[in-house]
Design an enzyme around this catalytic site. Sequence first.
Site, PDB file in Angstrom:
ATOM      1  CG  HIS B 159     -57.578  29.801   0.345  1.00 50.58           C
ATOM      2  ND1 HIS B 159     -58.491  30.525  -0.396  1.00 50.58           N
ATOM      3  CD2 HIS B 159     -57.269  28.714  -0.398  1.00 50.58           C
ATOM      4  CE1 HIS B 159     -58.717  29.887  -1.547  1.00 50.58           C
ATOM      5  NE2 HIS B 159     -57.986  28.794  -1.581  1.00 50.58           N
ATOM      6  CG  ASP B 195     -54.916  29.080  -6.513  1.00 51.54           C
ATOM      7  OD1 ASP B 195     -54.000  28.285  -6.221  1.00 51.54           O
ATOM      8  OD2 ASP B 195     -56.127  28.829  -6.318  1.00 51.54           O
ATOM      9  CG  HIS B 197     -59.656  27.611  -5.191  1.00 53.34           C
ATOM     10  ND1 HIS B 197     -58.718  26.682  -5.553  1.00 53.34           N
ATOM     11  CD2 HIS B 197     -60.853  26.989  -5.226  1.00 53.34           C
ATOM     12  CE1 HIS B 197     -59.320  25.522  -5.783  1.00 53.34           C
ATOM     13  NE2 HIS B 197     -60.619  25.676  -5.595  1.00 53.34           N
ATOM     14  CG  ASP B 284     -55.816  25.755  -8.480  1.00 57.11           C
ATOM     15  OD1 ASP B 284     -55.382  26.783  -9.043  1.00 57.11           O
ATOM     16  OD2 ASP B 284     -56.110  25.732  -7.274  1.00 57.11           O
TER      17      ASP B 284
END
Lengths: 342, 342
Positions: B159, B195, B197, B284
């Site tokens: 991120h 991931d 996200h 995740d």
Amino acid sequence: MITIFSEDHRLQDGKAELIDGKLVPCFEMPKRAEIVRARVAEVGLGDIEGPLHFGREPLLRVHKPEFVSFLETAWDEWKREHGDYDALPLNWLAPGMRRKLPERIDGKMGYFSFDAGTPITAGTWRAITASANVALTGQARVAKGERAVFALCRPPGHHAGSDFYGGYCFFNNAAIAAQAFRDSGAKKVAVLDVDYHHGNGTQEIFYSRGDVFFASLHGHPAQEYPYFLGYEDETGEGAGEGCNANYPLRWGTGWDDYETALDDAIAKTRRFKPDALVISLGVDTFRQDPISKFKLDSPDYLQIGRKIAALKLPTLFVMEGGYAVEEIGINAVNVLTGFEEA
Amino acid sequence: MITIFSEDHRLQDGKAELIDGKLVPCFEMPKRAEIVRARVAEVGLGDIEGPLHFGREPLLRVHKPEFVSFLETAWDEWKREHGDYDALPLNWLAPGMRRKLPERIDGKMGYFSFDAGTPITAGTWRAITASANVALTGQARVAKGERAVFALCRPPGHHAGSDFYGGYCFFNNAAIAAQAFRDSGAKKVAVLDVDYHHGNGTQEIFYSRGDVFFASLHGHPAQEYPYFLGYEDETGEGAGEGCNANYPLRWGTGWDDYETALDDAIAKTRRFKPDALVISLGVDTFRQDPISKFKLDSPDYLQIGRKIAALKLPTLFVMEGGYAVEEIGINAVNVLTGFEEA
């Protein structure tokens, strides 16, 4: 001077704001408005009246429809997903991200907000519409001939922009009132913001307009919230070029330097020749304010009122910030009595 | 497969993140990396080695100098002003605000961050430089001839952009490693982000570059953090046009739909003909992850590993997210054993 006030302000009673890395009880609390109201009564400033209801239309004159709709349904959406606890956003746009409205409430809050200190609660919608109605009622009274009216708004408004909330503000009461002056016949309107924090929302709303002059005296953005607007070189754009005046002042500013800046802002306001004046009245410039760093004393607020009165304009005072709760009444009402005595 | 790991990850041990309107214990906790390391040992994946030290230079290849300097001194600046409690920012830029670096730490944090869930602590600088060194050590081993290495990075990185942090990420370990491949002779590098996200930081860093291909499978931005990037129509710009591929997937996505997207991302990666591959390895996507909504099962991660292996590229796995702490070891290591068995 008549004061307009609504009990509904109490419906905005957030539990906590994020500051210093912690969630602490909101500085922007119901007691603030109650103390100002008590002081208005104590000094016998004049009648205290409730607001009329103006509906959505005047809000939509300065706020985008999707923003107003968001505020109306945000609490229900939040509650459905997260339960009955105050709503705070968790993330915002990084540089290069796209301002595209997400479907989920957390995303929507990130889209429409700019801080983690402005909780949306069960009562927020009623409180903020009441606050806007207080400003609009005051405006209508001035438009009908009162020399000056005090709109005892709460929640405050000057950080809220055309489609964003933050800094305890949701609807920009001062901007809504300024627009209402325009819509009720004033050709030019000035907004003078004496709150400690930059009125970034008001600036954003009117930045490219030549019919509304905005001046703000505030903590320097290099040092103070909201940090990313309020510099001296922001003078307006397009038709609004020259109609925005910022006075960023450093921590520790006392009356002498403040007066110099205020006199200049008032001189600029006079040169603009407005037909009506809106004052964003914050008293967090007070030396004991818990989150601010200016050094004004209570008698200085009398002076501020006198200087504003010298403009001899139909004037609406709109309550904004001030977090030294015990003194907020004395200081805010000092501006008004200073104005009346002048 | 060799694993690179540093005990210093434990120095990032934030107290709380803002989620659901509350400050709750950080989902991104030291135990995550410890459980992955234990699983690596349990299955006998290979040696576990400490990182070498690469200094600032490789960080500055993808991050701006003022951002690196900010991260280095942020805790001390915060502590001086606010005391010894984790640092969280309180406000960000509203639309139309100016990205001008303030003087005070609260303002600087708003400038460089995009969420209220990524605390800066006393140990953050040491943990994040160690995490970057873990990625760089893994990259160096692959560049010297290892088929694949597992960089057990923590904190994660995908991120973090060229000059912003958020989403538990400070330095973008995967991007730093991808750049290091370029700097050690690879003409073209691909980063595949699995991931849950969107790897918004990696995308931002390489968006206009034709030498690094980035593909990300992730929760749809209309529904998921970080909300404001990760749509399908973001395909790169300038020299990077066609070098960015996003696969936004809806809540409830299970293996079948995930596999379809993954196969497409892998086919695109193959067509790019990279000399080296970096995998942003988050798990995740697991059905029991507490903050995510995909439905992958533990055996699916073996499949992911096999499919990556079929690319037959020198491969660096860089650990990212995964918050179902008890299963994070099984799932992450399943990707690696799936890769090795293929």
